[in-house]
Every structure is written in C-alpha cells, then in structure tokens.
Motif scaffolding. Structure first.
Motif, PDB file in Angstrom:
ATOM      1  N   GLY A  61      15.535  43.677  65.893  1.00  0.00           N
ATOM      2  CA  GLY A  61      15.077  44.911  65.270  1.00  0.00           C
ATOM      3  C   GLY A  61      14.427  45.880  66.222  1.00  0.00           C
ATOM      4  O   GLY A  61      14.150  47.027  65.845  1.00  0.00           O
ATOM      5  N   ALA A  62      14.139  45.461  67.467  1.00  0.00           N
ATOM      6  CA  ALA A  62      13.562  46.383  68.441  1.00  0.00           C
ATOM      7  C   ALA A  62      14.646  47.334  68.931  1.00  0.00           C
ATOM      8  O   ALA A  62      15.844  47.019  68.872  1.00  0.00           O
ATOM      9  CB  ALA A  62      12.983  45.597  69.615  1.00  0.00           C
TER      10      ALA A  62
ATOM     11  N   GLY B 160       6.442  49.346  59.742  1.00  0.00           N
ATOM     12  CA  GLY B 160       6.398  47.927  60.059  1.00  0.00           C
ATOM     13  C   GLY B 160       5.591  47.228  58.986  1.00  0.00           C
ATOM     14  O   GLY B 160       4.554  47.734  58.549  1.00  0.00           O
TER      15      GLY B 160
ATOM     16  N   SER C  81       9.445  47.633  66.143  1.00  0.00           N
ATOM     17  CA  SER C  81      10.399  48.408  65.343  1.00  0.00           C
ATOM     18  C   SER C  81      10.097  49.904  65.404  1.00  0.00           C
ATOM     19  O   SER C  81      10.770  50.697  64.751  1.00  0.00           O
ATOM     20  CB  SER C  81      10.386  47.928  63.886  1.00  0.00           C
ATOM     21  OG  SER C  81       9.165  48.280  63.250  1.00  0.00           O
ATOM     22  N   GLN C  82       9.070  50.283  66.198  1.00  0.00           N
ATOM     23  CA  GLN C  82       8.687  51.684  66.396  1.00  0.00           C
ATOM     24  C   GLN C  82       8.257  52.350  65.086  1.00  0.00           C
ATOM     25  O   GLN C  82       8.762  53.406  64.710  1.00  0.00           O
ATOM     26  CB  GLN C  82       9.826  52.471  67.052  1.00  0.00           C
ATOM     27  CG  GLN C  82      10.336  51.870  68.348  1.00  0.00           C
ATOM     28  CD  GLN C  82       9.239  51.733  69.394  1.00  0.00           C
ATOM     29  OE1 GLN C  82       8.518  52.686  69.655  1.00  0.00           O
ATOM     30  NE2 GLN C  82       9.115  50.558  69.979  1.00  0.00           N
TER      31      GLN C  82
ATOM     32  N   HIS D 156      14.872  50.524  54.430  1.00  0.00           N
ATOM     33  CA  HIS D 156      15.387  50.316  55.784  1.00  0.00           C
ATOM     34  C   HIS D 156      15.450  51.609  56.596  1.00  0.00           C
ATOM     35  O   HIS D 156      15.619  51.561  57.816  1.00  0.00           O
ATOM     36  CB  HIS D 156      16.773  49.649  55.731  1.00  0.00           C
ATOM     37  CG  HIS D 156      17.856  50.531  55.188  1.00  0.00           C
ATOM     38  ND1 HIS D 156      18.104  50.670  53.836  1.00  0.00           N
ATOM     39  CD2 HIS D 156      18.760  51.334  55.824  1.00  0.00           C
ATOM     40  CE1 HIS D 156      19.108  51.509  53.662  1.00  0.00           C
ATOM     41  NE2 HIS D 156      19.529  51.925  54.839  1.00  0.00           N
TER      42      HIS D 156
ATOM     43  N   ARG E  49       6.599  41.934  66.338  1.00  0.00           N
ATOM     44  CA  ARG E  49       7.936  42.353  65.900  1.00  0.00           C
ATOM     45  C   ARG E  49       7.862  43.626  65.058  1.00  0.00           C
ATOM     46  O   ARG E  49       8.692  44.530  65.200  1.00  0.00           O
ATOM     47  CB  ARG E  49       8.606  41.232  65.100  1.00  0.00           C
ATOM     48  CG  ARG E  49      10.069  41.503  64.792  1.00  0.00           C
ATOM     49  CD  ARG E  49      10.740  40.302  64.165  1.00  0.00           C
ATOM     50  NE  ARG E  49      10.153  39.974  62.864  1.00  0.00           N
ATOM     51  CZ  ARG E  49      10.554  38.944  62.118  1.00  0.00           C
ATOM     52  NH1 ARG E  49      11.493  38.137  62.550  1.00  0.00           N
ATOM     53  NH2 ARG E  49       9.982  38.717  60.947  1.00  0.00           N
ATOM     54  N   ALA E  50       6.836  43.716  64.205  1.00  0.00           N
ATOM     55  CA  ALA E  50       6.665  44.930  63.399  1.00  0.00           C
ATOM     56  C   ALA E  50       6.398  46.138  64.289  1.00  0.00           C
ATOM     57  O   ALA E  50       6.924  47.226  64.054  1.00  0.00           O
ATOM     58  CB  ALA E  50       5.522  44.729  62.403  1.00  0.00           C
TER      59      ALA E  50
END
Length: 364
Positions: free
Chosen positions: A104-105, A83, A152-153, A78, A148-149
């Motif tokens: 998660g963003a 991603g 998450s940057q 975590h 979405r991945a």
C-alpha cells in the motif's frame, strides 16, 4: 479554523437502535481525542469519517477536500487519503514486517510527503524487518500497523483505541512512539479512547462524546478546566499544561518548567533548557492560601486568582484558578471542602496562593 483547513464533519442518522448527531471541527495538526464511555458512538463517528458507515445526512471535509456532501457526493473509502489503525493490528500473516510496510505504500520513486526512512525511524521498525507478525509482541504489531498507515501517505490518521488490546507493558512501549509522531509530523489525527491517561499524554484537542452527541470540543486544557463539564467534577480531575524547560538544578536533581503565568519545579532532570514538556496537575493536590505561606516543604507556591467555582458534592467545591497575580495565565483546578472555603473567606475574583503538592510529567 479556516474554511479550507482542518477537519469539519457532521453526521446524523441511526444504526440499528443507536441514534447519533455528530458535529465535529478539529484542527489541521495534532491529535484530537474522541473521548467518552463505551457505546457512546466514538467508533461510529470514526467510521463515518472513513466512509465505512454511509449515512445520507452527512458532510465531511478534510483540508479543503470534500469527502461527503449529503447523498449527492460520497468518496469511497479507498479513495480517501486516510490511514486507519484498528484496535487489533491487521497484518498479513504470510508477509514479513518489511513486506507488510511496503504493501500500500507508494511505488518506489513516487513522490511522498512522509518518506520511508522517517516512518521507520518514528516507529522504531528497522530491527523488525525480517520477522513475521506471529513473532512480534502486541506493541510491535501495533507499531507496524501504524507505520503501514503512515506510509499510505494519509492526509488524516484515524486511530480506534489502538492500545485497548495491549497490556500495560505493551502500552508503555508504544506510547513514546505515538508522542514522537504527534510532535514530528504535520498531520491531523483523530484518536478514539475511553482512557483519560492516554488523552492527557497524547492529545492537543478533545471532543467529549456522550450518547451519540459531541457535548464539548476544544483545546484539552480548556475542557479540563471548565467547571461546567464532567471532567472537572471527577474525583481525579486534573489539568494538563504545556510547558518549557526553563532551568535544570543539577545539584538537587530538579527541573523548572515554565507555563503561562508561572513556573513549576518538578523532580528529576527532565530535558535540556527549551525542551517542551507536559505537566499534569491534580485538583486534589492543590490547596489555597489567602496570604503567602510560611516556610514549607512544598516547592510550588504560585500566585493565582479565583476565576470561578462549582459545587461538586454537598460539601465540596471545584475552584478554577488563573495563574499569575492577574489570573491571566494558564488555568488549574483545586478541590476544596466547603468548610475550608468559608473558613478562609474565599470568593470569586480573590487573589490567592496555590500550593501544589506535586506535579507529574505527562510525557515519557
């Protein structure tokens, strides 16, 4: 690759009855495919890099940031800027597409290397915002998971056979989005697959994996044209070339694509001059002539030099050709019978003309 750039990982250990000893170096940009048969350890390597599998004898560095150094340093999953896109899109069923993306963003107003609008555009998600995951096609679900991945940057994107659960129509739908991601984002990605067609279309670099080892790694075309590797010996052996549109013939609907050491003419209007395109040249579509051939329906006849050969069957050889009169250009393969080789009195180092029956565009 510099000491601080790219991906450097090594993991050795045993999971159940499966032993592995991986050593991977990958560039800081583009798609590196992890390719090999089922059960060879591709997903194991990906999970070690993600921190989901922890082995004592492990080292992992991404863009200068150390994620594991033996048993002494281990960054939990975590806290790794990665991603992960799985075979099945793991979306929250009770949330809309937009809510799944925002999970998660970074919080609104926080600095982001990859912004919301760019991801929505790259993955074609705007029209899906209000829909629930159950109302999406398989390809749409994977696009949401990919978005979405990215939001998450991550500093590294991991994709574990993201197309394997999709039918052909869904694969055809999502592949152009993966190509856009590769071309527009300055982000390294590791892409697990056992499908060479996906490798040829998406990858810049390749790592061949077999029985828990990386047996070869490097630029895609270099490995495809290496006669000592299994890729060149395969019946469907091909080389993927990166080219640039040099001219478009509107009258005949043909496009000239320049590559190192020559140019290919392909059917269709394949983009404006200057556009980058990938070409796939099958070894079985290449024949050789010691002298310039006479008039023919074959559009692509290129000067080349024989660089090396390897017997791949009792009476067949694979021939590595360097394009250009000096052989210093891009490499392609030709598959010949031993009879043709001897009848034409060919030899390594000889100048020839490569007649390419057809070329295929490896990009939509």
């Amino acid at each position: 690759m510099s000491e601080s750039g790219g991906i450097a990982a090594r993991f050795a250990g045993k999971l159940g009855a499966f032993s592995f000893d991986f050593a991977l170096a990958a560039p800081a940009r583009g798609v590196t495919a992890l390719y090999g048969p089922s059960g060879c350890g591709k997903t194991t390597l990906l999970r070690c890099i993600a921190g989901l599998n922890r082995v004592g004898d492990g080292h992992c560095r991404v863009e200068g940031e150390v994620w594991q150094e033996g048993r002494d340093l281990f960054v939990p999953t975590h806290r790794r800027a990665l991603g992960y896109v799985f075979q099945e899109a793991s979306l929250f069923p009770h949330l809309s597409v937009e809510a799944n993306l925002r999970f998660g963003a970074p919080r609104r107003g926080a600095p982001a290397a990859i912004d919301w609008e760019e991801v929505v555009d790259l993955c074609g998600l705007a029209r899906l915002f209000d829909r629930a995951p159950r109302d999406l096609s398989g390809g749409e679900r994977q696009r949401v998971a990919l978005g979405r991945a990215l939001l998450s940057q991550p500093r590294l994107l991991l994709m574990d056979e993201p197309l394997s659960a999709l039918d052909d129509a869904a694969k055809a739908e999502i592949l152009p989005f993966l190509e856009r991601l590769r071309d527009r984002l300055s982000l390294p990605a590791l892409y697990v697959t056992h499908d060479m067609a996906e490798v040829e279309r998406l990858a810049d670099h390749l790592a061949l994996i077999d029985a828990g080892r990386i047996v070869a790694a490097g630029p895609l075309a270099a490995l495809q044209s290496d006669p000592n590797l299994s890729l060149a010996a395969a019946r469907g052996a091909a080389v993927t070339l990166a080219g640039t549109v040099a001219a478009v013939d509107d009258a005949y609907g043909l496009t000239t694509i320049a590559v190192g050491g020559g140019a290919f003419v392909a059917p269709g209007k394949l983009g404006p001059v200057g556009a980058r395109r990938r070409l796939r040249v099958l070894a079985g579509d290449v024949s050789l002539a010691p002298a310039p051939p006479g008039p023919s329906s074959i559009l692509n006849v290129l000067p080349a030099r024989i660089l090396s050969t390897r017997a791949v069957a009792t009476n067949e050889l694979v021939v590595v050709l360097g394009l250009g009169a000096d052989g210093a250009g891009d490499r392609i393969l030709a598959r010949l019978t031993r009879r043709s080789w001897e009848r034409l009195d060919l030899a390594e180092g000889a100048s020839v003309h490569a007649q390419v029956k057809s070329v295929a565009l490896s990009r939509a």
